[in-house]
Design a protein around this motif. Structure first.
Motif: not given
Length: 209
Positions: A113-133
Motif C-alpha cells: 500500500e505504501d509503495a510509491n509507484v503508479d503503473f508498470c510496463l512489461r519489457v520487450k527486448g534485451d537492450s537493458m540487460t546490463g541493468a539486469r532488466i
C-alpha cells in the motif's frame, strides 16, 4: 513454481472458506482480481496453482496471512498484515527498438500500500540487460515529468515508449541502453517536443529463469 510450503488442497479449502465468510462468489472474486471466473473455479477445486501475486492479492483482500492461505501452520490473522494496492500494466514497453505503446490496461500487479509507484510496463527486448532488466520483466514506474541524469526512465517518443537510462548534457538528451549491441538515441533541444518522460523506474520484477 510455488514454495515448498504451498499446499494446493489446503489453499483451495481455505480460499473457499474465506469466500463463504465474506459472501464472495467465483464471479465477484474474479472481478476483484481481474481474472476469469473459470480461473477462480480451478483454484477452489485445486486443479490450478495461482501465481504468488494472486495469492498476495487474495490475502490482502481478506486480511489474512499469505503463508496461512498457502497452507502453512501459522496464525491466520497476523498482528500486522501488509495491505496491497492494485496498479495497472499499461501496454508494452520496448527495451530495444521502441514499439507502439498500447494505452489500454493489459492487466494488474499488486504492490504494498505504501509503495510509491503508479503503473508498470512489461519489457520487450534485451537492450537493458546490463541493468539486469530482461525481456519479459515487469518494471514499476513512478509517474513524474523528469528524472535526474543517469536514472532509468520510461520515455515516450513520437507516441512510442522505450526504457532507457537518461543523460542530459548541455540541452541534449541521450537515451542510453545497457547493452553494447545498441546505440545511444540522441535528441537535441529542438527535438525535445517529441520526447516525453513518463516516469522513473523504481524497481523491476523478474520471472524465475
Amino acid at each position: 513454481m510455488q514454495s515448498k510450503t504451498f499446499d494446493q488442497n489446503k489453499f483451495a479449502e481455505r480460499l473457499m472458506q474465506l469466500m463463504s465468510d465474506n459472501n464472495d462468489t467465483i464471479y465477484s472474486l474474479a472481478e476483484f482480481l481481474h481474472l476469469s471466473p473459470s480461473a477462480i473455479s480451478r483454484y477452489t477445486s485445486a486443479t490450478m496453482t495461482p501465481k504468488i501475486l494472486t495469492i498476495e492479492a487474495i490475502s490482502a483482500k481478506y486480511g489474512v496471512s499469505p503463508a496461512w492461505l498457502m497452507g502453512a501452520d501459522v496464525d491466520k490473522y497476523p498482528e500486522t498484515v501488509k495491505l496491497s494496492k492494485q496498479i495497472p500494466v499499461m501496454g508494452t514497453i520496448a527495451a530495444g527498438q521502441p514499439i507502439l505503446a498500447r494505452q489500454n490496461i493489459e492487466s494488474f500487479e499488486y504492490v504494498p500500500e505504501d509503495a510509491n509507484v503508479d503503473f508498470c510496463l512489461r519489457v520487450k527486448g534485451d537492450s537493458m540487460t546490463g541493468a539486469r532488466i530482461l525481456d519479459g520483466d515487469v518494471v514499476f514506474i513512478r509517474q513524474q515529468p523528469d528524472v535526474e541524469t543517469g536514472e532509468i526512465a520510461a520515455v515516450m517518443i513520437d507516441g512510442e515508449a522505450t526504457l532507457k537510462r537518461v543523460y542530459k548534457i548541455n540541452g541534449t538528451v541521450i537515451l542510453r541502453p545497457e547493452n553494447p549491441n545498441y546505440q545511444d538515441q540522441v535528441y537535441s533541444k529542438k527535438d525535445m517536443k517529441d520526447v516525453v518522460i513518463l516516469g522513473k523506474a523504481i524497481r523491476f520484477q523478474s520471472e524465475v529463469r
